[in-house]
Motif scaffolding. Structure first.
Motif, short mmCIF file in Angstrom:
data_model
loop_
_atom_site.label_atom_id
_atom_site.label_comp_id
_atom_site.label_asym_id
_atom_site.label_seq_id
_atom_site.Cartn_x
_atom_site.Cartn_y
_atom_site.Cartn_z
N SER A 19 0.84 -1.20 0.00
CA SER A 19 0.00 0.00 0.00
C SER A 19 0.87 1.24 0.00
O SER A 19 1.83 1.34 0.77
CB SER A 19 -0.92 0.03 1.24
N ARG A 20 0.55 2.20 -0.85
CA ARG A 20 1.25 3.48 -0.87
C ARG A 20 0.81 4.29 0.35
O ARG A 20 -0.37 4.31 0.71
CB ARG A 20 0.93 4.24 -2.15
N ASP A 31 6.22 5.06 -1.59
CA ASP A 31 5.64 4.97 -2.93
C ASP A 31 6.75 4.62 -3.91
O ASP A 31 6.87 5.24 -4.96
CB ASP A 31 4.98 6.29 -3.30
N PRO A 68 -2.92 5.49 4.17
CA PRO A 68 -2.78 4.74 2.92
C PRO A 68 -3.55 5.44 1.80
O PRO A 68 -4.65 5.94 2.02
CB PRO A 68 -3.40 3.38 3.25
N LEU A 71 -2.87 1.17 -3.87
CA LEU A 71 -2.01 0.00 -3.96
C LEU A 71 -0.75 0.32 -4.76
O LEU A 71 -0.76 1.18 -5.63
CB LEU A 71 -2.76 -1.16 -4.65
N THR A 109 -10.26 -1.75 -3.99
CA THR A 109 -8.95 -2.02 -3.41
C THR A 109 -8.96 -1.50 -1.98
O THR A 109 -9.61 -0.49 -1.67
CB THR A 109 -7.83 -1.32 -4.20
N PRO A 111 -6.19 -0.40 0.41
CA PRO A 111 -4.85 -0.11 0.92
C PRO A 111 -4.93 0.12 2.42
O PRO A 111 -5.94 0.63 2.93
CB PRO A 111 -4.48 1.17 0.18
N TYR A 112 -3.90 -0.27 3.14
CA TYR A 112 -3.88 -0.09 4.59
C TYR A 112 -2.46 0.24 5.02
O TYR A 112 -1.50 0.00 4.29
CB TYR A 112 -4.41 -1.34 5.30
N ASP A 113 -2.35 0.82 6.20
CA ASP A 113 -1.03 1.15 6.74
C ASP A 113 -0.37 -0.14 7.21
O ASP A 113 -0.65 -0.64 8.30
CB ASP A 113 -1.16 2.15 7.89
N TRP A 114 0.49 -0.68 6.36
CA TRP A 114 1.09 -2.00 6.61
C TRP A 114 2.07 -2.00 7.78
O TRP A 114 2.54 -3.06 8.19
CB TRP A 114 1.78 -2.51 5.35
#
Length: 448
Positions: A19-20, A31, A68, A71, A109, A111-114
């Motif tokens: 995730s960006r 990113d 986030p 993706l 999609t 995206p999440y703060d990984w």
């Protein structure tokens, strides 16, 4: 060819690093992909300390304004955190071409703060699903009974499983499909925590060790070799680089998933045929990945295809409603041809299961590839492949920026081993393809 009808909401979850991330002002803080990967990594080390999490973050939010924003579209990696992974743009385009799915409509999609705990991501996923499923059901009468199908790569599968099994998500979930999810963990995560994946860089190392998510990828079964046999990682308090509190919490996270009666239908697809660490030992201030087994090069096959070591092709509601493996590396599973053929049958309301349990790949594509994920400048790039002795194989190394590829035939070393060496590549990101001389097929993508 007509697109297959899908009336459900399909949600794609990426793996760790997938995730960006941006700061409160919208400036990118993670990113780095494709041609910009090498250039960005050179400067990323100077800012990585700003992304480090406070020690007491737990399942919460650090309040640093990082969010986030999408993706990762292309090849991405962060040495010392996780190995190279191809992006998700091609997968999304394939889904739109072959199914009645459209991004931001019924193909979402997430995206999440990984950096954060999988529990944190699952809570945010719940909020998103509550809104989006209500919107989709209200958009047409035939969609009133629509449910959610999760398509997850890597750690994204743990997030979706926690949502479905622990947060009530099973009530609206049709099924969870995982690709290379480390259901039982990966020793690569442990190696990254202990010694930064071998890089010994203090800044990325300190960053990695602050992440609840990376600790939740550490194996939760006995995999450490010692005088008394195999031990759990959590039983080795002297192991450096591992936060004992985060590791103990990660053990509870996995125990919660195992201890919850299965309520969401789970289909697990894993990578196979690639040398993958299954045990490790710590001695002389060094973690050594001791023995290898089958897997995708990052996640061992039992942990990627059978979440609780249940039988392949198990009954619905059991450890897995279905589990299969394709000869592929972890970072490329989402773009593997055999995996996509399986997805054709799994995205409908009534899944059309691939024939039999076990392998998905065509015999011609059953290649095991060993290459360094990161290479120092000036070092030849050496490729080792396991395949029948009479196989005629070719390797192609292609710059991620679209530059001219270099090819090399592999020579047989006997005993099912083949090898080739490329001259030292120029610094940058590359993709490696290995396949028969007559029809080169993609088997490995890597960053240098």
């Amino acid at each position: 060819m007509a697109r297959a009808q899908v009336t459900d909401l399909v949600v794609v979850l990426p793996g760790i690093l997938g995730s960006r991330l941006a700061d409160a002002e919208g400036r990118a803080v993670w990113d780095l992909s494709g041609p910009a990967l090498l250039r960005g990594l050179r400067s990323f080390g100077g800012s990585v300390s700003a992304l480090r999490l406070p020690k007491d973050t737990g399942d919460g939010d650090p309040g640093d304004g990082v969010v986030p924003v999408g993706l990762m579209p292309d090849l991405h990696a962060l040495p010392g955190i996780w190995h190279p992974v191809d992006g998700y743009t091609d997968l999304l385009r394939w889904l739109e071409r072959h199914f009645t799915l459209s991004v931001s409509d019924n193909l979402l999609t997430f995206p999440y703060d990984w950096r954060l705990s999988c529990r944190n991501a699952a809570e945010r996923l719940k909020g998103r699903i509550d809104l989006e499923l209500e919107r989709w059901r209200a958009s047409a009468p035939e969609r009133r009974e629509a449910r959610v199908v999760f398509l997850c790569h890597g750690m994204g599968g743990l997030v979706a499983r926690h949502y479905a099994e622990r947060l009530g998500g099973h009530e609206v979930t049709r099924r969870v499909i995982t690709l290379g999810t480390p259901h039982r963990g990966s020793l690569r995560a442990l190696a990254d925590l202990v010694d930064g994946g071998g890089l010994r860089d203090p800044e990325p190392g300190a960053f990695a060790r602050s992440l609840p998510s990376l600790h939740q990828l550490v194996p939760d079964h006995a995999c450490m070799e010692g005088p008394g046999g195999l031990a759990h990682v959590r039983d080795l308090p002297a192991l450096p680089g591992v936060d004992e509190a985060l590791l103990a919490d990660a053990a509870r996270f996995h125990a919660d998933l195992r201890g919850t009666p299965p309520r969401a239908e789970l289909f697990a697809i894993a990578g196979a045929g690639q040398p993958t660490a299954v045990t490790a030992r710590y001695a002389g201030d060094r973690l050594t990945l001791a023995s290898e087994g089958d897997g995708d090069g990052t996640v061992p096959l039992p942990g990627g295809a059978r979440p609780e070591n249940g039988p392949a092709g198990g009954r619905p509601g059991g450890p897995a409603a279905g589990s299969w493996a394709a000869y592929e590396q972890h970072g490329s599973l989402q773009n593997n041809k055999a995996v996509r053929e399986a997805l054709r049958g799994l995205l409908g309301e009534e899944p059309v299961l691939p024939p039999g349990a076990g392998q998905l790949s065509d015999p011609a594509a059953r290649l095991g590839v060993r290459v360094p994920p990161v290479l120092s400048a000036g070092v030849p790039y050496e490729v080792t492949v396991t395949a029948p002795d009479d196989a005629r194989l070719m390797a192609e190394l292609r710059p991620a920026d679209g530059g001219r590829p270099v090819t090399r035939p592999l020579r047989s070393l006997g005993g099912g081993r083949h090898a080739a060496a490329f001259p030292p590549p120029e610094p940058g990101a590359y993709r490696l393809s290995v396949g028969p001389v007559t029809a080169l097929s993609l088997i490995r993508r890597s960053a240098l």
